[in-house]
Design a protein around this motif. Structure first.
Motif, mmCIF file in Angstrom:
data_model
loop_
_atom_site.group_PDB
_atom_site.id
_atom_site.type_symbol
_atom_site.label_atom_id
_atom_site.label_comp_id
_atom_site.label_asym_id
_atom_site.label_seq_id
_atom_site.Cartn_x
_atom_site.Cartn_y
_atom_site.Cartn_z
ATOM 1 N N MET A 124 -12.103 17.375 21.574
ATOM 2 C CA MET A 124 -11.119 17.293 20.537
ATOM 3 C C MET A 124 -11.805 17.441 19.176
ATOM 4 S SD MET A 124 -8.090 14.415 20.416
ATOM 5 C CE MET A 124 -8.638 13.641 21.887
ATOM 6 N N GLU A 125 -11.193 18.149 18.270
ATOM 7 C CA GLU A 125 -11.755 18.350 16.934
ATOM 8 C C GLU A 125 -11.468 17.156 16.031
ATOM 9 O OE1 GLU A 125 -10.717 21.981 15.064
ATOM 10 O OE2 GLU A 125 -10.956 23.136 16.897
ATOM 11 N N SER A 126 -12.223 17.055 14.951
ATOM 12 C CA SER A 126 -12.074 15.930 14.024
ATOM 13 C C SER A 126 -10.689 15.890 13.396
ATOM 14 C CB SER A 126 -13.127 16.026 12.928
ATOM 15 O OG SER A 126 -14.411 15.941 13.479
ATOM 16 N N THR A 127 -10.120 17.069 13.126
ATOM 17 C CA THR A 127 -8.801 17.095 12.499
ATOM 18 C C THR A 127 -7.700 16.708 13.475
ATOM 19 O OG1 THR A 127 -8.660 19.454 12.978
ATOM 20 C CG2 THR A 127 -9.465 18.808 10.798
ATOM 21 N N GLN A 128 -7.944 16.793 14.767
ATOM 22 C CA GLN A 128 -6.953 16.380 15.752
ATOM 23 C C GLN A 128 -7.032 14.890 16.049
ATOM 24 O OE1 GLN A 128 -7.932 18.873 19.044
ATOM 25 N NE2 GLN A 128 -6.647 20.566 18.358
ATOM 26 N N ILE A 129 -8.185 14.281 15.811
ATOM 27 C CA ILE A 129 -8.360 12.852 16.094
ATOM 28 C C ILE A 129 -7.691 12.011 15.015
ATOM 29 C CG2 ILE A 129 -10.065 11.016 16.277
ATOM 30 C CD1 ILE A 129 -11.918 13.110 17.553
ATOM 31 N N LEU A 130 -7.968 12.305 13.752
ATOM 32 C CA LEU A 130 -7.379 11.560 12.634
ATOM 33 C C LEU A 130 -6.036 12.184 12.288
ATOM 34 C CD1 LEU A 130 -10.522 11.235 10.360
ATOM 35 C CD2 LEU A 130 -9.637 9.569 11.969
ATOM 36 N N LEU A 131 -4.944 11.488 12.599
ATOM 37 C CA LEU A 131 -3.623 12.045 12.332
ATOM 38 C C LEU A 131 -3.213 11.853 10.881
ATOM 39 C CD1 LEU A 131 -1.787 10.910 15.577
ATOM 40 C CD2 LEU A 131 -2.936 13.076 15.110
ATOM 41 N N ARG A 132 -3.386 10.617 10.349
ATOM 42 C CA ARG A 132 -3.074 10.368 8.944
ATOM 43 C C ARG A 132 -3.639 9.004 8.543
ATOM 44 N NH1 ARG A 132 2.887 7.875 8.627
ATOM 45 N NH2 ARG A 132 2.891 7.064 10.712
ATOM 46 N N PRO A 133 -3.913 8.823 7.271
ATOM 47 C CA PRO A 133 -4.335 7.493 6.817
ATOM 48 C C PRO A 133 -3.116 6.592 6.663
ATOM 49 C CG PRO A 133 -4.334 9.015 4.991
ATOM 50 C CD PRO A 133 -4.026 9.831 6.219
ATOM 51 N N LEU A 134 -3.314 5.307 6.859
ATOM 52 C CA LEU A 134 -2.243 4.340 6.681
ATOM 53 C C LEU A 134 -2.409 3.674 5.327
ATOM 54 C CD1 LEU A 134 -2.197 2.733 10.223
ATOM 55 C CD2 LEU A 134 -0.635 4.414 9.287
ATOM 56 N N ILE A 135 -1.412 3.840 4.471
ATOM 57 C CA ILE A 135 -1.445 3.281 3.120
ATOM 58 C C ILE A 135 -0.340 2.236 3.014
ATOM 59 C CG2 ILE A 135 -1.362 3.806 0.667
ATOM 60 C CD1 ILE A 135 -3.522 5.431 1.872
ATOM 61 N N SER A 136 -0.720 0.990 2.810
ATOM 62 C CA SER A 136 0.228 -0.106 2.623
ATOM 63 C C SER A 136 -0.451 -1.164 1.767
ATOM 64 C CB SER A 136 0.666 -0.693 3.971
ATOM 65 O OG SER A 136 -0.429 -1.313 4.602
ATOM 66 N N GLU A 137 0.259 -2.237 1.492
ATOM 67 C CA GLU A 137 -0.341 -3.314 0.713
ATOM 68 C C GLU A 137 -1.515 -3.942 1.456
ATOM 69 O OE1 GLU A 137 2.371 -6.222 -0.794
ATOM 70 O OE2 GLU A 137 3.897 -4.701 -1.190
ATOM 71 N N LYS A 138 -1.342 -4.133 2.751
ATOM 72 C CA LYS A 138 -2.398 -4.742 3.558
ATOM 73 C C LYS A 138 -3.642 -3.866 3.589
ATOM 74 C CE LYS A 138 -3.428 -6.238 8.253
ATOM 75 N NZ LYS A 138 -2.925 -6.386 9.622
ATOM 76 N N THR A 139 -3.474 -2.574 3.829
ATOM 77 C CA THR A 139 -4.643 -1.699 3.909
ATOM 78 C C THR A 139 -5.302 -1.505 2.546
ATOM 79 O OG1 THR A 139 -3.251 0.277 3.725
ATOM 80 C CG2 THR A 139 -3.791 -0.500 5.944
ATOM 81 N N THR A 140 -4.530 -1.571 1.470
ATOM 82 C CA THR A 140 -5.109 -1.479 0.133
ATOM 83 C C THR A 140 -5.987 -2.690 -0.156
ATOM 84 O OG1 THR A 140 -3.180 -0.233 -0.605
ATOM 85 C CG2 THR A 140 -4.593 -1.153 -2.306
ATOM 86 N N LEU A 141 -5.526 -3.876 0.221
ATOM 87 C CA LEU A 141 -6.341 -5.078 0.051
ATOM 88 C C LEU A 141 -7.581 -5.037 0.940
ATOM 89 C CD1 LEU A 141 -3.623 -7.863 -0.196
ATOM 90 C CD2 LEU A 141 -5.108 -7.006 -2.009
ATOM 91 N N MET A 142 -7.434 -4.524 2.156
ATOM 92 C CA MET A 142 -8.591 -4.398 3.050
ATOM 93 C C MET A 142 -9.624 -3.450 2.466
ATOM 94 S SD MET A 142 -6.757 -4.266 6.791
ATOM 95 C CE MET A 142 -8.011 -3.175 7.375
ATOM 96 N N LYS A 143 -9.152 -2.391 1.833
ATOM 97 C CA LYS A 143 -10.064 -1.418 1.230
ATOM 98 C C LYS A 143 -10.830 -2.043 0.065
ATOM 99 C CE LYS A 143 -10.093 3.236 -0.670
ATOM 100 N NZ LYS A 143 -9.295 4.378 -1.053
ATOM 101 N N GLN A 144 -10.167 -2.857 -0.732
ATOM 102 C CA GLN A 144 -10.815 -3.485 -1.876
ATOM 103 C C GLN A 144 -11.747 -4.618 -1.467
ATOM 104 O OE1 GLN A 144 -7.580 -4.750 -4.320
ATOM 105 N NE2 GLN A 144 -7.058 -2.677 -4.989
ATOM 106 N N ASN A 145 -11.309 -5.478 -0.537
ATOM 107 C CA ASN A 145 -12.065 -6.678 -0.199
ATOM 108 C C ASN A 145 -13.139 -6.453 0.869
ATOM 109 O OD1 ASN A 145 -10.437 -8.019 -2.010
ATOM 110 N ND2 ASN A 145 -9.020 -8.713 -0.446
ATOM 111 N N ALA A 146 -12.804 -5.748 1.939
ATOM 112 C CA ALA A 146 -13.716 -5.629 3.077
ATOM 113 C C ALA A 146 -14.275 -4.225 3.267
ATOM 114 C CB ALA A 146 -13.002 -6.060 4.352
ATOM 115 N N ASN A 147 -13.925 -3.284 2.374
ATOM 116 C CA ASN A 147 -14.381 -1.895 2.472
ATOM 117 C C ASN A 147 -13.964 -1.271 3.814
ATOM 118 O OD1 ASN A 147 -15.489 0.329 1.244
ATOM 119 N ND2 ASN A 147 -17.568 -0.118 1.900
ATOM 120 N N GLN A 148 -12.711 -1.535 4.225
ATOM 121 C CA GLN A 148 -12.156 -0.982 5.452
ATOM 122 C C GLN A 148 -11.008 -0.036 5.130
ATOM 123 O OE1 GLN A 148 -10.911 -4.297 7.845
ATOM 124 N NE2 GLN A 148 -12.860 -4.350 8.944
#
Length: 96
Positions: A1-25
């Motif tokens: 499977m190619e890389s573009t087929q594995i990652l379908l889309r990023p999930l953007i929400s309040e929870k994931t935004t906080l995870m990105k800022q606090n835990a670098n996830q």
């Protein structure tokens, strides 16, 4: 499977935004057949960042009921929480 087929889309929400800022996830919706190694390689190839860890969550399909009757279906999906190396970041909205 190619890389573009594995990652379908990023999930953007309040929870994931906080995870990105606090835990670098970062959270992605991924192909149901993908495993942790596939997701790690895909993120490193597509975004050019170092990945420290990958956690996967699978949501099974289910039937939504209302008043005891089947009212619809909820599709199953798979999420991946990707922990990036210190100093690495992924910008989904550039120039905004």
């Amino acid at each position: 499977m190619e890389s573009t087929q594995i990652l379908l889309r990023p999930l953007i929400s309040e929870k994931t935004t906080l995870m990105k800022q606090n835990a670098n996830q970062v959270a992605f919706l991924v192909h149901p057949a993908a495993n942790k190694i596939d997701v790690q390689r895909a993120v490193e190839d597509v975004f050019g960042v170092q990945v420290t860890a990958v956690n996967m969550v699978r949501y099974r399909p289910r039937v939504r009921t209302k008043f005891g009757r089947a009212a619809g279906k909820i599709r199953g999906y798979k999420k991946a929480y990707v922990t990036l190396a210190p100093g690495a970041s992924i910008d989904f909205f550039e120039g905004v």
